[in-house]
Design an enzyme around this catalytic site. Structure first.
Site, PDB file in Angstrom:
ATOM      1  N   HIS A 106      60.706  26.660   6.697  1.00 52.36           N
ATOM      2  CA  HIS A 106      61.749  27.571   7.190  1.00 52.36           C
ATOM      3  C   HIS A 106      61.939  28.763   6.265  1.00 52.36           C
ATOM      4  CE1 HIS A 106      63.497  25.662  10.774  1.00 52.36           C
ATOM      5  NE2 HIS A 106      63.271  24.505  10.198  1.00 52.36           N
TER       6      HIS A 106
ATOM      7  N   GLU B 192      61.716  19.956   9.073  1.00 53.22           N
ATOM      8  CA  GLU B 192      60.744  20.549   9.997  1.00 53.22           C
ATOM      9  C   GLU B 192      59.625  21.325   9.292  1.00 53.22           C
ATOM     10  OE1 GLU B 192      63.372  21.300  13.917  1.00 53.22           O
ATOM     11  OE2 GLU B 192      63.840  22.688  12.307  1.00 53.22           O
TER      12      GLU B 192
ATOM     13  N   ASP C 231      66.724  31.155   5.858  1.00 56.91           N
ATOM     14  CA  ASP C 231      65.903  30.487   6.870  1.00 56.91           C
ATOM     15  C   ASP C 231      64.813  31.463   7.250  1.00 56.91           C
ATOM     16  OD1 ASP C 231      64.956  28.886   9.148  1.00 56.91           O
ATOM     17  OD2 ASP C 231      66.874  27.865   8.989  1.00 56.91           O
TER      18      ASP C 231
HETATM   19  C1  ACM Z   1      67.929  21.095  11.559  1.00 57.78           C
HETATM   20  O1  ACM Z   1      68.689  21.175  12.520  1.00 57.78           O
HETATM   21  N1  ACM Z   1      66.657  21.490  11.667  1.00 57.78           N
HETATM   22  C2  ACM Z   1      68.356  20.583  10.289  1.00 57.78           C
END
Ligand code: ACM
Ligand code: ZN
Length: 723
Positions: A229, A286, A150
């Protein structure tokens, strides 16, 4: 059905707080499909447990357990079934190693019973991962979703790209990007993490963990986040982000062919490391696609491929990755944003923003794993007391988790089979120790396991509560750190009676334990008055309440200060408006004796957006006033709610002439933890007053360095008490 069970167990109404665990009670979590009780006990000798595999059981994870005539037999539909039968046997045993005579027939409702762990935001050791797997197996969880990469850190050795796991990238992201990738860390925690940077799992570590999981019938599903991410990764290899992006932008460039080559080489190594997993999780959540719209290579790609917008570009990216993953004999799974711009043909959707994405995907014939954040995100609070460690987002108490059903209305009956199951997610922005991770996991995992394993007809909250009483003892015996949050008292309801007294109903999520209270602010003891049904407060008081379990204080202390103070139910006029989004309950919010918890979305907070707060309280009569008490919320890391910069109080006897009673500057506090800062503003001398005016000065435009720099600050407060 439910009534029958309760009627048969009159002695067990004591719920989660029986005076003594009952050795003979059949108390298995998750609830088995069928229990046929015999009489008497069987002493379990290790060499008298016979295990066999018989496919006529009908389900490879199903089993039949028979304890009778001095021996125990477990017939599994497969090896996993035998394993689960043995887990059940562990729970049936009393302290003398005996089990009640019983036949249990059991099989799971869903094939995907998952639990996730984010090891990027904070790194967890190999030994802890093994402990985590032990805990999962004990709850018949069969899928471990390992969130390996991440923003903050790439935690998996990739031979081809060694810079991914180098400390430099991680440190740089941590120092420069921590706030806006949502990392909430105090300086101390930051240092602590930096010092303990174990960094990543070597390939040897991964093989060991995968094998450890296999022995426990757990499949490890690796997640490699893309195209967003990925801050640490794009620091280490900026050549795979858009030429227009800053280093460490966190987003790969789908305009470049090299990006795909790079990701495919990574996938190659990942597939080799996780031979048991039919799935590769590619994240996909996101993504700030704004970056792509500024990139000439991305725009060129969109033109050439006839893509209308950035959503379609994301879809193009995901399709290509799916094609590659499928070509290696694996299936692709991603967060529900992979639906944007058109879903890849064979993709499985992990629906986290709610059920909607999952419903849409299932009805379109795609496999789905339900992980809706407002049920099964274990990074959310599980208690509503300030004692809770800082958590993320809202409130998912154990009862909420228990109510989770992975098959919502909205999925056509013929598509229900596309729902593979569900899972809990544990993100670790706020979790830096194994003990804390266990605390967030247990006992909510018990509730989740029943939601994923047991048929809806076998679910029964009352029975689950009773069983949890034993389950907590088992956790303690194994050295697993569980939360007692569900025992912590909270104010479930309150109202003012005609005579002005305040009627409170105190509750706990897990019921049955005695709650004791005081009204003088002192901590209750085992001899304090016992709460029953409701509590009437008819004079100024500070309420404290504490739950006792087997004579010991359990959970946290509830403290509600300043009940029935001089301002209670005063008329409030506002010189500055409160936000329609955060009313706190409206014009009475500041004088209703109702207090907020540290969540920004607690409905007891009243919010003022971009303005000062200025209110005047009319106490009804002229009286002696000596000061006020109030408090403000601040949450820098993920909101614009800031402490005010100055607090001024005026008083007046007639409502026309006001004189300053106190004027207090407030120093800024840039701690990134959630703060609830109380202020007790005692006047220089007591005054006679009917009106009290309070102004809190807004912080103004948020400064550089704030995650929302340039935005208008908010003020949040919940109550003003006058003494
Ligand atoms: C997430 O919680 N952004 C998958
Ligand atoms: Zn680009």
């Amino acid at each position: 059905m439910r009534k029958l069970i309760l009627a048969g167990l009159p002695a067990l109404i004591a719920a989660a707080c029986s005076p003594e665990p009952k050795p003979a009670e059949i108390s298995v979590i998750p609830q088995p499909s069928r229990i046929i009780e015999g009489t008497g006990f069987v002493k379990v000798e290790p060499d008298r447990v016979l295990t066999v595999i018989d496919t006529t059981i009908g389900h490879p994870e199903g089993y039949r357990l028979m304890a009778e005539n001095g021996k125990v037999t477990i017939v599994g539909g497969g090896e996993a079934g035998v394993f689960y039968g043995l887990q059940t046997l562990e729970q049936l045993k009393d302290s003398a190693g005996r089990v009640p005579a019983v036949t249990i027939e059991d099989a799971p409702r869903f094939p995907w019973r998952g639990m996730h762990l984010d090891v990027s935001r904070h790194f967890f050791s190999k030994d802890f991962i093994k402990k985590y797997l032990d805990i999962l197996a004990y709850h018949k969880i069969n899928t471990f979703h390992w969130h390996l990469t991440d923003g903050i850190g790439w935690r998996l050795q990739i031979d081809r790209y060694p810079r991914l796991t180098q400390k430099a990238a991680w440190r740089k992201v941590k120092d420069e990007k921590a706030p806006w990738i949502g990392l909430e860390l105090s300086d101390e925690a930051r240092q602590d993490s930096a010092d303990t940077y174990g960094g990543y799992y070597t390939k040897e570590d991964v093989r060991e963990i995968v094998s450890y999981a296999r022995e426990r019938h757990i499949t490890v599903v690796p997640e490699i986040e893309m195209p967003g991410h990925s801050e640490a990764a794009t620091f280490a290899y900026p050549e795979y982000s858009c030429p227009t992006a800053q280093p460490g932008s966190g987003i790969y460039c789908p305009g470049k062919e090299e990006t795909f080559a790079y990701l495919e080489r990574i996938i190659d190594e990942v597939i080799e490391l996780f031979p048991d997993s039919p799935y590769i999780h590619i994240g996909g959540d996101e993504v700030d696609k704004e970056q792509w719209s500024r990139c000439p290579l991305c725009r060129k790609r969109m033109r050439e491929e006839g893509l209308e917008n950035e959503h379609e570009l994301q879809s193009y990216f995901v399709h290509r990755m799916e094609e590659y993953i499928n070509s290696k004999g694996k299936a692709m799974i991603g967060w529900d944003e992979i639906l944007e711009g058109g879903l890849a043909p064979n993709a499985t959707v992990m629906s986290w923003t709610g059920f909607e994405g999952g419903i849409k995907a299932a009805n379109a014939g795609h496999n789905v794993v339900m992980v809706p954040l407002d049920y099964v995100y274990f990074d959310h609070y599980q208690g509503q007391n300030p004692c809770e460690p800082q958590a993320w987002g809202g409130f998912n108490g154990i009862k909420r988790v228990y109510s989770f059903d992975p098959v919502p209305a909205g999925i056509a009956p013929e598509n229900v089979h596309y729902v593979l199951g569900g899972q809990g997610n544990l993100w670790t922005e706020n979790i830096r120790t194994p003990e804390h991770a266990e605390y967030m996991l247990l006992p909510r995992l018990a509730a989740l396991s029943e939601a994923l394993w047991s048929d809806t007809t076998a679910k029964d909250w009352g029975r689950f509560e009773r069983k949890l009483d034993r389950q907590l003892e088992r956790y303690a015996a194994r050295g697993w750190n569980y939360a007692e949050s569900a025992f912590t008292p909270y104010i479930a309801e309150q109202r003012f009676d005609g005579d002005g007294s305040l009627v409170l109903r105190i509750a706990t999520e897990l019921e049955g334990c005695p709650i004791r209270y005081t009204l003088d602010g002192s901590a209750p003891t085992a001899d304090s008055p016992l709460y029953a049904d409701s509590l009437v407060v008819d004079a100024p008081a500070t309420l404290t309440a504490q739950t006792f379990r087997r004579g010991r204080a359990v959970g946290c202390l509830l403290v509600v200060p300043q009940l029935l103070n001089r301002a209670t139910r005063a008329r409030v006029s506002y010189a500055t408006p409160y936000s329609p989004a955060y009313t706190g309950g409206g014009d009475t919010a500041l004088v209703d004796n109702r207090y907020a918890f540290k969540r920004g979305d607690d409905r007891a907070w009243q919010g003022f957006e971009g303005t000062d707060m200025e209110v005047t309280l009319d106490l009804g009569t002229v009286q002696q006033v000596e000061g006020i008490v109030l408090r403000f919320l601040q949450h820098i890391a993920s909101t614009s709610v800031m402490l005010p910069t100055r607090l001024t109080v005026w008083t007046s006897a007639d409502g026309r002439d006001f004189s300053v009673a106190a004027d207090v500057p407030i120093a800024p506090d840039e701690d990134s933890e959630v703060l609830i800062r109380p202020f007790d503003v005692r006047f220089q001398a007591p005054v006679r007053a009917r009106y009290v005016r309070v102004r809190a000065e807004n912080r103004g435009t948020l400064p550089e360095g704030h995650p929302r720099a340039g935005a208008a600050a908010w003020i949040f407060t919940d109550e003003i008490a006058v003494y």
